[in-house]
Scaffold this motif. Structure first.
Motif, PDB file in Angstrom:
ATOM      1  N   LEU A  47       0.828  -1.210   0.000  1.00 12.84           N
ATOM      2  CA  LEU A  47       0.000   0.000   0.000  1.00 12.84           C
ATOM      3  C   LEU A  47       0.864   1.263   0.000  1.00 12.84           C
ATOM      4  O   LEU A  47       0.566   2.228  -0.711  1.00 12.84           O
ATOM      5  CB  LEU A  47      -0.936  -0.003   1.212  1.00 12.84           C
ATOM      6  CG  LEU A  47      -2.096  -0.995   1.173  1.00 12.84           C
ATOM      7  CD1 LEU A  47      -2.787  -1.074   2.531  1.00 12.84           C
ATOM      8  CD2 LEU A  47      -3.108  -0.602   0.092  1.00 12.84           C
ATOM      9  N   VAL A  48       1.941   1.244   0.785  1.00 16.81           N
ATOM     10  CA  VAL A  48       2.837   2.407   0.829  1.00 16.81           C
ATOM     11  C   VAL A  48       3.531   2.612  -0.513  1.00 16.81           C
ATOM     12  O   VAL A  48       3.600   3.739  -1.030  1.00 16.81           O
ATOM     13  CB  VAL A  48       3.893   2.233   1.950  1.00 16.81           C
ATOM     14  CG1 VAL A  48       4.973   3.313   1.841  1.00 16.81           C
ATOM     15  CG2 VAL A  48       3.231   2.293   3.316  1.00 16.81           C
ATOM     16  N   VAL A  49       4.023   1.530  -1.087  1.00 15.31           N
ATOM     17  CA  VAL A  49       4.680   1.623  -2.400  1.00 15.31           C
ATOM     18  C   VAL A  49       3.680   2.094  -3.458  1.00 15.31           C
ATOM     19  O   VAL A  49       4.009   2.942  -4.300  1.00 15.31           O
ATOM     20  CB  VAL A  49       5.290   0.260  -2.800  1.00 15.31           C
ATOM     21  CG1 VAL A  49       5.849   0.328  -4.223  1.00 15.31           C
ATOM     22  CG2 VAL A  49       6.391  -0.142  -1.828  1.00 15.31           C
ATOM     23  N   ALA A  50       2.471   1.562  -3.414  1.00 14.24           N
ATOM     24  CA  ALA A  50       1.437   1.972  -4.365  1.00 14.24           C
ATOM     25  C   ALA A  50       1.147   3.464  -4.245  1.00 14.24           C
ATOM     26  O   ALA A  50       0.986   4.168  -5.249  1.00 14.24           O
ATOM     27  CB  ALA A  50       0.159   1.168  -4.133  1.00 14.24           C
ATOM     28  N   SER A  51       1.099   3.962  -3.020  1.00 20.79           N
ATOM     29  CA  SER A  51       0.861   5.390  -2.796  1.00 20.79           C
ATOM     30  C   SER A  51       1.956   6.227  -3.438  1.00 20.79           C
ATOM     31  O   SER A  51       1.677   7.221  -4.135  1.00 20.79           O
ATOM     32  CB  SER A  51       0.802   5.671  -1.291  1.00 20.79           C
ATOM     33  OG  SER A  51       0.680   7.044  -1.038  1.00 20.79           O
ATOM     34  N   GLY A  52       3.197   5.833  -3.233  1.00 21.08           N
ATOM     35  CA  GLY A  52       4.315   6.555  -3.834  1.00 21.08           C
ATOM     36  C   GLY A  52       4.265   6.533  -5.347  1.00 21.08           C
ATOM     37  O   GLY A  52       4.562   7.540  -6.008  1.00 21.08           O
ATOM     38  N   CYS A  53       3.872   5.396  -5.922  1.00 20.44           N
ATOM     39  CA  CYS A  53       3.789   5.278  -7.382  1.00 20.44           C
ATOM     40  C   CYS A  53       2.702   6.174  -7.962  1.00 20.44           C
ATOM     41  O   CYS A  53       2.871   6.755  -9.043  1.00 20.44           O
ATOM     42  CB  CYS A  53       3.535   3.825  -7.771  1.00 20.44           C
ATOM     43  SG  CYS A  53       4.965   2.748  -7.548  1.00 20.44           S
ATOM     44  N   ALA A  85      -6.318  11.524  -8.144  1.00 23.35           N
ATOM     45  CA  ALA A  85      -5.180  10.621  -7.987  1.00 23.35           C
ATOM     46  C   ALA A  85      -4.483  10.863  -6.649  1.00 23.35           C
ATOM     47  O   ALA A  85      -4.073   9.911  -5.967  1.00 23.35           O
ATOM     48  CB  ALA A  85      -4.193  10.808  -9.139  1.00 23.35           C
ATOM     49  N   LEU A  86      -4.355  12.115  -6.240  1.00 22.75           N
ATOM     50  CA  LEU A  86      -3.698  12.427  -4.974  1.00 22.75           C
ATOM     51  C   LEU A  86      -4.526  11.956  -3.776  1.00 22.75           C
ATOM     52  O   LEU A  86      -3.971  11.503  -2.767  1.00 22.75           O
ATOM     53  CB  LEU A  86      -3.426  13.931  -4.878  1.00 22.75           C
ATOM     54  CG  LEU A  86      -2.308  14.454  -5.789  1.00 22.75           C
ATOM     55  CD1 LEU A  86      -2.226  15.978  -5.722  1.00 22.75           C
ATOM     56  CD2 LEU A  86      -0.956  13.837  -5.400  1.00 22.75           C
ATOM     57  N   VAL A  87      -5.844  12.054  -3.892  1.00 22.55           N
ATOM     58  CA  VAL A  87      -6.714  11.525  -2.833  1.00 22.55           C
ATOM     59  C   VAL A  87      -6.551  10.009  -2.742  1.00 22.55           C
ATOM     60  O   VAL A  87      -6.477   9.433  -1.644  1.00 22.55           O
ATOM     61  CB  VAL A  87      -8.192  11.887  -3.103  1.00 22.55           C
ATOM     62  CG1 VAL A  87      -9.113  11.141  -2.142  1.00 22.55           C
ATOM     63  CG2 VAL A  87      -8.403  13.389  -2.978  1.00 22.55           C
ATOM     64  N   PHE A  88      -6.483   9.367  -3.890  1.00 22.42           N
ATOM     65  CA  PHE A  88      -6.258   7.927  -3.954  1.00 22.42           C
ATOM     66  C   PHE A  88      -4.927   7.560  -3.300  1.00 22.42           C
ATOM     67  O   PHE A  88      -4.839   6.628  -2.492  1.00 22.42           O
ATOM     68  CB  PHE A  88      -6.291   7.478  -5.418  1.00 22.42           C
ATOM     69  CG  PHE A  88      -6.076   6.010  -5.655  1.00 22.42           C
ATOM     70  CD1 PHE A  88      -6.721   5.059  -4.886  1.00 22.42           C
ATOM     71  CD2 PHE A  88      -5.229   5.581  -6.673  1.00 22.42           C
ATOM     72  CE1 PHE A  88      -6.519   3.689  -5.111  1.00 22.42           C
ATOM     73  CE2 PHE A  88      -5.025   4.229  -6.916  1.00 22.42           C
ATOM     74  CZ  PHE A  88      -5.664   3.278  -6.133  1.00 22.42           C
ATOM     75  N   ALA A  89      -3.878   8.320  -3.628  1.00 22.89           N
ATOM     76  CA  ALA A  89      -2.547   8.075  -3.061  1.00 22.89           C
ATOM     77  C   ALA A  89      -2.548   8.266  -1.549  1.00 22.89           C
ATOM     78  O   ALA A  89      -1.948   7.468  -0.809  1.00 22.89           O
ATOM     79  CB  ALA A  89      -1.526   9.009  -3.704  1.00 22.89           C
TER      80      ALA A  89
END
Length: 292
Positions: A47-53, A85-89
């Motif tokens: 989840l953390v890596v996905a957020s960064g991507c 996208a930022l809310v998703f991240a």
């Protein structure tokens, strides 16, 4: 629409970091796997890596529209807005960081923060666009997941954690440069000052060979300090020997792109095989050599 959100997280990168997190966890577990902790650690790190991507996708919109392989990304095509996208991240990140803090430990949380900050702040926002040293800076974020996996079990930063952090960072260099040579025109068109574009492909091949040797030397420390067994020593060095061989034949490659694709793919195979090998190449009981 769900597929578009999934691709914002860069599934290929997620898989790679999933595997390296698993490797670190297996090394520390020494054959005694807490499957609930493993599940939480893998999910939270992903989840953390996905957020960064996802944040990286927002930052790289201008670059992505210049590269053939990224022109169809959702933010470039404007099928998803940057704000959404930022809310998703943020949602992904809060879930991941929260799980690491509440259900794992401060070490795993700290390395997740380190990886995220380096990837988003130091790599995506700055070095990727400005310096030839971008790959070295980005390698810090790539080396964080295996340490997250390791410290999730060990609850300390010891010699083994240091060795896998250094080794996985060193691995990132030839791995990333393999992609850059394979996709040379994309990187050149986007004006990204990565080594093959900013200097030369020949220099990149020389430095790649050096980093492969350094990677092998550092990770052999796991055997020297008593964290792994003879199987690891033999299998790991056999894998690295072939990577050295691929590095050397690259100097005589007739087609750099064909060679680089093979070189990059082998780096993925090597790190995957290495990470899974930690599930049975440990030494029990493991030495206790804490650093902090």
């Amino acid at each position: 629409m769900l597929k578009k959100y999934l691709f914002l997280t860069k599934p290929g990168i997620l898989f790679g970091n999933f595997v390296t997190t698993l490797g670190g966890f297996f090394l520390a577990a020494q054959g005694s796997v807490d499957f609930l902790l493993l599940l939480i650690t893998l999910l939270a790190t992903t989840l953390v890596v996905a957020s960064g991507c996802v944040v990286n996708n927002v930052i790289d919109q201008d670059i992505d529209q210049k590269m053939h392989r990224t022109q169809n990304r959702a933010l470039v095509q404007k099928t998803i807005s940057p704000s959404v996208a930022l809310v998703f991240a943020a949602t992904l990140g809060l879930l991941g960081f929260g799980m690491l803090w509440l259900f794992v430990n401060a070490y795993a949380f700290g390395f997740a923060v380190l990886g995220f900050v380096v990837y988003v702040g130091f790599y995506s926002l700055w070095s990727k666009r400005t310096t030839i040293h971008q790959t070295l800076i980005g390698s810090i974020s790539g080396a964080s997941p295996p340490v997250i996996g390791y410290t999730a079990v060990s609850n300390e930063f010891d010699v083994a954690a240091l060795l896998i952090f250094l080794a996985y960072a060193l691995w990132q260099m030839p791995h990333s440069w393999g992609i850059a040579i394979y996709r040379f025109d994309d990187y050149k068109n986007a004006g990204i000052p990565i080594l093959p574009v900013a200097r030369s492909i020949l220099r990149t091949k020389v430095e790649s060979l050096i980093y492969v040797v350094l990677f092998a030397a550092v990770l052999n420390g796991l055997y020297c300090f008593g964290y792994t067994n003879l199987f690891f020593l033999i299998s790991f060095n056999a894998l690295c020997a072939y990577w050295v061989y691929l590095s050397i034949i690259g100097f005589k490659a007739e087609n750099d792109q064909v060679w680089a694709k093979r070189y990059f793919l082998y780096s993925v195979i090597l790190i995957t095989a290495l990470s899974f090998s930690f599930s049975f190449s440990y030494v029990s009981p493991a030495p206790h050599l804490p650093l902090f």
